[in-house]
Design a protein around this motif. Structure first.
Motif, short mmCIF file in Angstrom:
data_model
loop_
_atom_site.label_atom_id
_atom_site.label_comp_id
_atom_site.label_asym_id
_atom_site.label_seq_id
_atom_site.Cartn_x
_atom_site.Cartn_y
_atom_site.Cartn_z
N UNK A 1 0.84 -1.19 0.00
CA UNK A 1 0.00 0.00 0.00
C UNK A 1 0.88 1.24 0.00
N UNK A 2 1.41 1.58 -1.12
CA UNK A 2 2.27 2.76 -1.17
C UNK A 2 1.45 4.04 -1.05
N UNK A 3 2.12 5.09 -0.70
CA UNK A 3 1.54 6.42 -0.63
C UNK A 3 0.45 6.59 0.41
N UNK A 4 0.45 5.77 1.45
CA UNK A 4 -0.46 6.00 2.56
C UNK A 4 0.11 7.12 3.41
N UNK A 5 -0.77 8.01 3.84
CA UNK A 5 -0.36 9.11 4.72
C UNK A 5 -0.82 8.78 6.13
N UNK A 6 0.15 8.56 7.01
CA UNK A 6 -0.13 8.15 8.38
C UNK A 6 0.28 9.28 9.32
N UNK A 7 -0.59 9.62 10.25
CA UNK A 7 -0.27 10.59 11.29
C UNK A 7 -0.05 9.83 12.59
N UNK A 8 1.16 9.95 13.14
CA UNK A 8 1.53 9.30 14.39
C UNK A 8 1.53 10.35 15.49
N UNK A 9 0.76 10.09 16.56
CA UNK A 9 0.67 11.03 17.67
C UNK A 9 1.09 10.32 18.95
N UNK A 10 2.23 10.72 19.48
CA UNK A 10 2.75 10.16 20.73
C UNK A 10 3.63 11.20 21.38
N UNK A 11 3.53 11.35 22.69
CA UNK A 11 4.33 12.37 23.36
C UNK A 11 5.77 11.93 23.60
N UNK A 12 6.07 10.65 23.37
CA UNK A 12 7.44 10.17 23.53
C UNK A 12 8.17 10.23 22.19
N UNK A 13 9.19 11.09 22.13
CA UNK A 13 9.91 11.30 20.89
C UNK A 13 10.51 10.00 20.35
N UNK A 14 11.04 9.15 21.24
CA UNK A 14 11.67 7.91 20.77
C UNK A 14 10.66 7.01 20.08
N UNK A 15 9.43 6.97 20.56
CA UNK A 15 8.41 6.15 19.92
C UNK A 15 8.02 6.76 18.58
N UNK A 16 7.86 8.08 18.53
CA UNK A 16 7.55 8.73 17.25
C UNK A 16 8.62 8.43 16.22
N UNK A 17 9.89 8.53 16.61
CA UNK A 17 10.99 8.28 15.67
C UNK A 17 11.02 6.83 15.22
N UNK A 18 10.83 5.90 16.14
CA UNK A 18 10.83 4.48 15.79
C UNK A 18 9.69 4.17 14.84
N UNK A 19 8.50 4.71 15.12
CA UNK A 19 7.35 4.47 14.25
C UNK A 19 7.56 5.09 12.88
N UNK A 20 8.11 6.29 12.86
CA UNK A 20 8.36 6.94 11.58
C UNK A 20 9.30 6.09 10.72
N UNK A 21 10.36 5.59 11.32
CA UNK A 21 11.32 4.77 10.59
C UNK A 21 10.66 3.49 10.07
N UNK A 22 9.94 2.79 10.93
CA UNK A 22 9.31 1.53 10.54
C UNK A 22 8.27 1.73 9.45
N UNK A 23 7.44 2.76 9.58
CA UNK A 23 6.38 2.99 8.61
C UNK A 23 6.94 3.50 7.29
N UNK A 24 7.95 4.36 7.35
CA UNK A 24 8.58 4.83 6.11
C UNK A 24 9.27 3.67 5.39
#
Length: 128
Positions: A1-24
Motif C-alpha cells: 500500500x504505497x503512498x499512505x499518509x499516516x499521522x503518528x501522535x505520541x508524546x514520547x519522541x523515541x516512539x515517534x521516531x521508531x514508528x516513523x522509521x518503521x512505517x517509512x
C-alpha cells in the motif's frame, strides 16, 4: 500500500521516531505530532489515511481526541489505531466505544502495527 499518509501522535519522541522509521521503511508517508492539539493542526493541513494515536497524551487524551474526530463529519471515517500502555479489558472496551478501529498495547511489534494499519485501511476503503 504505497503512498499512505499516516499521522503518528505520541508524546514520547523515541516512539515517534521508531514508528516513523518503521512505517517509512514500509513505504508509508509519516507525519508526527506530540500532542492532540498538534495532530489537529496537521489534520487541517495534510490529507491523512490513518491515525496512530497514543492514549495518554498531555492535554487532550487520545481517547478524547478519537471521540471528537468520530463526531466530526470531516473525520468520522478516519481509521484510528490506539497505541497504549493501558491493557485492562475496560480500557479496551472504552476505546472501542468511542470509535477506535484497533487497539495495540505497548510494547508492540512494528510489523504487527504495519499489518494492522493495512487491515484498517482496507476495511475503511471497503466501507466508503
Amino acid at each position: 500500500m504505497p503512498n499512505l499518509n499516516i499521522l503518528v501522535v505520541d508524546d514520547e519522541e523515541s516512539i515517534r521516531e521508531m514508528l516513523m522509521m518503521a512505517l517509512e521503511n514500509a513505504g508509508m508517508n509519516v507525519t508526527t505530532a506530540a500532542t492532540a492539539e498538534e495532530a489537529q493542526q496537521s489534520l487541517t493541513k495534510t490529507e491523512v489515511d490513518l491515525l496512530v494515536l497514543d492514549w495518554m497524551l498531555p492535554g487532550i487524551s487520545g481517547i478524547e481526541m478519537t471521540r471528537r474526530l468520530k463526531n466530526d463529519p470531516r473525520y468520522s471515517m478516519l481509521p484510528v489505531i490506539l497505541l497504549t500502555a493501558r491493557a485492562e479489558k475496560n480500557d479496551r472496551i472504552r476505546a472501542f466505544e468511542v470509535g477506535v478501529n484497533d487497539y495495540i498495547t505497548k510494547p508492540f511489534s512494528p510489523r504487527d502495527l504495519i499489518l494492522r494499519i493495512k487491515s484498517a485501511i482496507n476495511i475503511s476503503r471497503n466501507l466508503n
